[in-house]
Scaffold this motif. Sequence first.
Motif, PDB file in Angstrom:
ATOM      1  N   MET A 584       0.828  -1.201   0.000  1.00  0.00           N
ATOM      2  CA  MET A 584       0.000   0.000   0.000  1.00  0.00           C
ATOM      3  C   MET A 584       0.865   1.255   0.000  1.00  0.00           C
ATOM      4  SD  MET A 584      -1.142   2.638   2.154  1.00  0.00           S
ATOM      5  CE  MET A 584      -0.991   2.030   3.815  1.00  0.00           C
ATOM      6  N   LEU A 585       1.911   1.288   0.837  1.00  0.00           N
ATOM      7  CA  LEU A 585       2.809   2.443   0.863  1.00  0.00           C
ATOM      8  C   LEU A 585       3.511   2.625  -0.480  1.00  0.00           C
ATOM      9  CD1 LEU A 585       4.435   2.158   4.420  1.00  0.00           C
ATOM     10  CD2 LEU A 585       2.633   3.720   3.672  1.00  0.00           C
ATOM     11  N   GLU A 586       3.890   1.518  -1.108  1.00  0.00           N
ATOM     12  CA  GLU A 586       4.531   1.614  -2.422  1.00  0.00           C
ATOM     13  C   GLU A 586       3.582   2.195  -3.459  1.00  0.00           C
ATOM     14  OE1 GLU A 586       5.681  -2.414  -3.009  1.00  0.00           O
ATOM     15  OE2 GLU A 586       7.581  -2.234  -1.906  1.00  0.00           O
ATOM     16  N   GLU A 587       2.306   1.789  -3.401  1.00  0.00           N
ATOM     17  CA  GLU A 587       1.325   2.334  -4.335  1.00  0.00           C
ATOM     18  C   GLU A 587       1.109   3.819  -4.088  1.00  0.00           C
ATOM     19  OE1 GLU A 587      -2.286   0.103  -4.401  1.00  0.00           O
ATOM     20  OE2 GLU A 587      -1.247  -1.821  -4.366  1.00  0.00           O
ATOM     21  N   VAL A 588       1.013   4.205  -2.819  1.00  0.00           N
ATOM     22  CA  VAL A 588       0.841   5.626  -2.489  1.00  0.00           C
ATOM     23  C   VAL A 588       2.035   6.430  -2.981  1.00  0.00           C
ATOM     24  CG1 VAL A 588       0.703   7.285  -0.585  1.00  0.00           C
ATOM     25  CG2 VAL A 588      -0.687   5.217  -0.528  1.00  0.00           C
ATOM     26  N   LYS A 589       3.232   5.871  -2.833  1.00  0.00           N
ATOM     27  CA  LYS A 589       4.442   6.571  -3.299  1.00  0.00           C
ATOM     28  C   LYS A 589       4.411   6.766  -4.816  1.00  0.00           C
ATOM     29  CE  LYS A 589       9.473   6.429  -3.221  1.00  0.00           C
ATOM     30  NZ  LYS A 589       9.578   6.709  -4.671  1.00  0.00           N
ATOM     31  N   LYS A 590       3.978   5.748  -5.538  1.00  0.00           N
ATOM     32  CA  LYS A 590       3.901   5.884  -6.998  1.00  0.00           C
ATOM     33  C   LYS A 590       2.907   6.968  -7.390  1.00  0.00           C
ATOM     34  CE  LYS A 590       5.106   1.061  -8.000  1.00  0.00           C
ATOM     35  NZ  LYS A 590       4.612  -0.244  -8.528  1.00  0.00           N
ATOM     36  N   GLU A 619      14.918   2.023   0.731  1.00  0.00           N
ATOM     37  CA  GLU A 619      15.872   2.340  -0.329  1.00  0.00           C
ATOM     38  C   GLU A 619      15.196   3.141  -1.436  1.00  0.00           C
ATOM     39  OE1 GLU A 619      18.462  -0.168  -3.615  1.00  0.00           O
ATOM     40  OE2 GLU A 619      18.114  -1.050  -1.637  1.00  0.00           O
ATOM     41  N   SER A 620      13.942   2.761  -1.740  1.00  0.00           N
ATOM     42  CA  SER A 620      13.185   3.488  -2.764  1.00  0.00           C
ATOM     43  C   SER A 620      12.802   4.884  -2.294  1.00  0.00           C
ATOM     44  CB  SER A 620      11.937   2.685  -3.130  1.00  0.00           C
ATOM     45  OG  SER A 620      11.077   3.424  -3.952  1.00  0.00           O
ATOM     46  N   LEU A 621      12.405   4.988  -1.024  1.00  0.00           N
ATOM     47  CA  LEU A 621      11.978   6.277  -0.482  1.00  0.00           C
ATOM     48  C   LEU A 621      13.162   7.189  -0.207  1.00  0.00           C
ATOM     49  CD1 LEU A 621       9.613   8.005   0.737  1.00  0.00           C
ATOM     50  CD2 LEU A 621      10.171   6.944   2.936  1.00  0.00           C
ATOM     51  N   GLY A 622      14.224   6.574   0.356  1.00  0.00           N
ATOM     52  CA  GLY A 622      15.364   7.362   0.810  1.00  0.00           C
ATOM     53  C   GLY A 622      15.302   7.578   2.301  1.00  0.00           C
ATOM     54  N   SER A 657      17.370  15.309  -7.991  1.00  0.00           N
ATOM     55  CA  SER A 657      18.622  15.928  -7.539  1.00  0.00           C
ATOM     56  C   SER A 657      18.401  16.739  -6.282  1.00  0.00           C
ATOM     57  CB  SER A 657      19.182  16.826  -8.659  1.00  0.00           C
ATOM     58  OG  SER A 657      18.270  17.871  -8.960  1.00  0.00           O
ATOM     59  N   TRP A 658      17.196  17.334  -6.167  1.00  0.00           N
ATOM     60  CA  TRP A 658      16.851  18.084  -4.952  1.00  0.00           C
ATOM     61  C   TRP A 658      16.787  17.141  -3.756  1.00  0.00           C
ATOM     62  CZ3 TRP A 658      11.148  19.183  -3.813  1.00  0.00           C
ATOM     63  CH2 TRP A 658      11.012  19.833  -2.583  1.00  0.00           C
ATOM     64  N   SER A 659      16.155  15.990  -3.952  1.00  0.00           N
ATOM     65  CA  SER A 659      16.029  15.038  -2.854  1.00  0.00           C
ATOM     66  C   SER A 659      17.385  14.530  -2.413  1.00  0.00           C
ATOM     67  CB  SER A 659      15.147  13.862  -3.282  1.00  0.00           C
ATOM     68  OG  SER A 659      13.870  14.329  -3.651  1.00  0.00           O
ATOM     69  N   ASN A 660      18.286  14.350  -3.351  1.00  0.00           N
ATOM     70  CA  ASN A 660      19.603  13.816  -3.005  1.00  0.00           C
ATOM     71  C   ASN A 660      20.428  14.799  -2.197  1.00  0.00           C
ATOM     72  OD1 ASN A 660      19.124  11.397  -4.292  1.00  0.00           O
ATOM     73  ND2 ASN A 660      19.964  12.099  -6.258  1.00  0.00           N
ATOM     74  N   ASN A 661      20.011  16.084  -2.167  1.00  0.00           N
ATOM     75  CA  ASN A 661      20.745  17.077  -1.392  1.00  0.00           C
ATOM     76  C   ASN A 661      20.430  17.018   0.093  1.00  0.00           C
ATOM     77  OD1 ASN A 661      22.173  18.247  -3.516  1.00  0.00           O
ATOM     78  ND2 ASN A 661      20.435  19.585  -4.077  1.00  0.00           N
ATOM     79  N   VAL A 662      19.367  16.281   0.451  1.00  0.00           N
ATOM     80  CA  VAL A 662      18.958  16.260   1.857  1.00  0.00           C
ATOM     81  C   VAL A 662      19.984  15.506   2.689  1.00  0.00           C
ATOM     82  CG1 VAL A 662      17.145  15.594   3.433  1.00  0.00           C
ATOM     83  CG2 VAL A 662      16.559  16.394   1.165  1.00  0.00           C
TER      84      VAL A 662
END
Length: 662
Positions: A584-590, A619-622, A657-662
């Motif tokens: 369910m969380l994976e579907e919400v993320k998509k 790993e998918s979320l970060g 790229s923005w997310s990877n800056n966190v």
Amino acid sequence: MGTMDLARSGQHARVRGGQERRDIVPPPQPFFKSLQTNLKETFFPDDPLRQFKGQPKSRKFVLGLQYFFPFLEWTPQYSLGFFKSDLIAGITIASLAIPQGISYAKLANLPPILGLYSSFVPPLIYAMMGSSRDLAVGTVAVASLLTGSMLSSAVSPTENPKLFVHLAFTATLIAGILEVTLGLLRLGFIVDFLSHATIVGFMGGAATVVCLQQLKGILGLNHFTQATDLISVMRSVFTQEHEWRWESALLGCCFLFFLLLTRYFSKKRPRFFWISAMAPLTSVILGSLLVYLTHAEKHGVQVIGYLKKGVNPPSFQDFVFFSPYFPVALKTGIVTGVIALAEGIAVGRSFAMFKNYNIDGNKEMIAFGMMNILGSCTSCYLTTGPFSRSAVNYNAGCKTAASNVVMSIAVMITLLFLTPLFHYTPLVVLSSIIVSAMLGLIDYQAAIHLYKIDKFDFLVCISAYLGVVFGSVEIGLVIAVALSILRVLLFVSRPRTFVLGNVPNSVCYRSVEQYPAAQTVPGILILEIGGPIYFTNASYLRERIIRWIDEEEERLKSSGEVGLHYVILDMSSVGCIDTSGISMLEEVKKITDRRDLKIVLANPGGEVMKKLDRSKFLESLGQEWVHLTVGEAVGACRYMLHNYKPTPDSSSVDRESWSNNV
């Protein structure tokens, strides 16, 4: 918290990256060790083996004996003062147990002498194995009614009394085996499915049915329906108007008034509790003298008749395991065993709370089971801890379970020498004793209290009551348990979700419904999931989260405010998650990824983090999008909003790229 404080909080969350952020996932445990931990927490939350740790073998043996025989704990400290208190309490409850035992045996369609037998052996067993100081053991009205009504559906107690008695012994043995098994396997939580609302409604309905059944004795009827529902009983009563005995009815009403008057007086003057306790035996004595002196048995007043002397004869040879009627005994034993457990444990815990000590529910199950197993082998039927007798025991000042021994000795003396005195005891007096005891079980004030607090609990209570009164005891019980389980399933399958806002002048985030002053954060939707995420609620939560997002986006669009960029899921209340929940969380993320939104998790528990890590969802979320608190998550999101102003044309590459800056 101001904007600059939130920005600093978000910057701190970003700087705190690296190894520390990867340590949010608990270290893995070996499979069998994890399974052992979960099973121990489920079945042994009280850790009964902790007392054996570090003890020598001789001491472990003594502790083991004390665990199964709690009387070994208190007998070394037993004193003369305790004995005096227990002696008075034991004699007092014996005066109640003797007439009640005879009355409840008649209610179960069993010979009256079995009621006295059941007040002799089981209390001795409980005194050795029970953990309650206040519980007074004996037969109870509800279990007696259940036994009589369920067995009567297959065998007539008048046409085949011997087989009926043997079935009662077999049902008692089965109930005892069930109770011991539940106690040894520590499955006491099964009894918890009988909620407080269920017990209030069921007991009230059973008490009403029992009172209606006593119209047979009060009116002096010889033939009466075996059914327990209101309509059948009323039909049986009013189709036999020509057989009503006014002498019996007058006598019954007089004794019922006397019993209710003494109870009222004892409630108003608690120190005179013994008056109410002695009233049933006094009624038996007065009724017997009245019948003997006036020869009332010749004028339609039915009497008990002959009761043979002597203590319990063995009955282990009377079990009917290979009879075609065994399924009825099996069903009766299971149902009455569970009811007896629920009543006995509830009563024991209530009085333990008054005296500030604890009782072990699993120990109580073993004690109840053993006294019913041994009782079934000595001509006893089902026993437990009745409230009325235990209340008298408590008010009489008992100190230990030795009061049960005193009561048992008093019953033994009665069996050996005094049973002929009960020959002239009128059945109408026994009916009056039962009615007066049952009226106290119709707790209408508790039903009103349930209505004020929880309408669903009130529905369960009323359903149980109506099911018993208009159907049968079994139907009422099934309806009540089914509704209770339905409520549990609804809670699990429909966990609440709330929109959270910041409480002004604090760092707290609470439901905007509960706290109207709480302010939502621009560009951020904070949702709290109010329960575990399982396969039963995964689809519901997915639809609910997406609906919250849709409603928030529509609101922001119509108001012209900053668009939605982050969805924070507060998982503080999510104690567990299964594979359906992760999907369910994976579907919400998509879905949120397609809408250019970012999912952020706040305060997921250790078990949840383990499963999210194993499933590669983290790993998918970060891991940088997992935070310890809602406040920290809001700070991080605000920091990113402050340093990066997304536009409608922002590409997914820019967002990555923005997310990877966190």
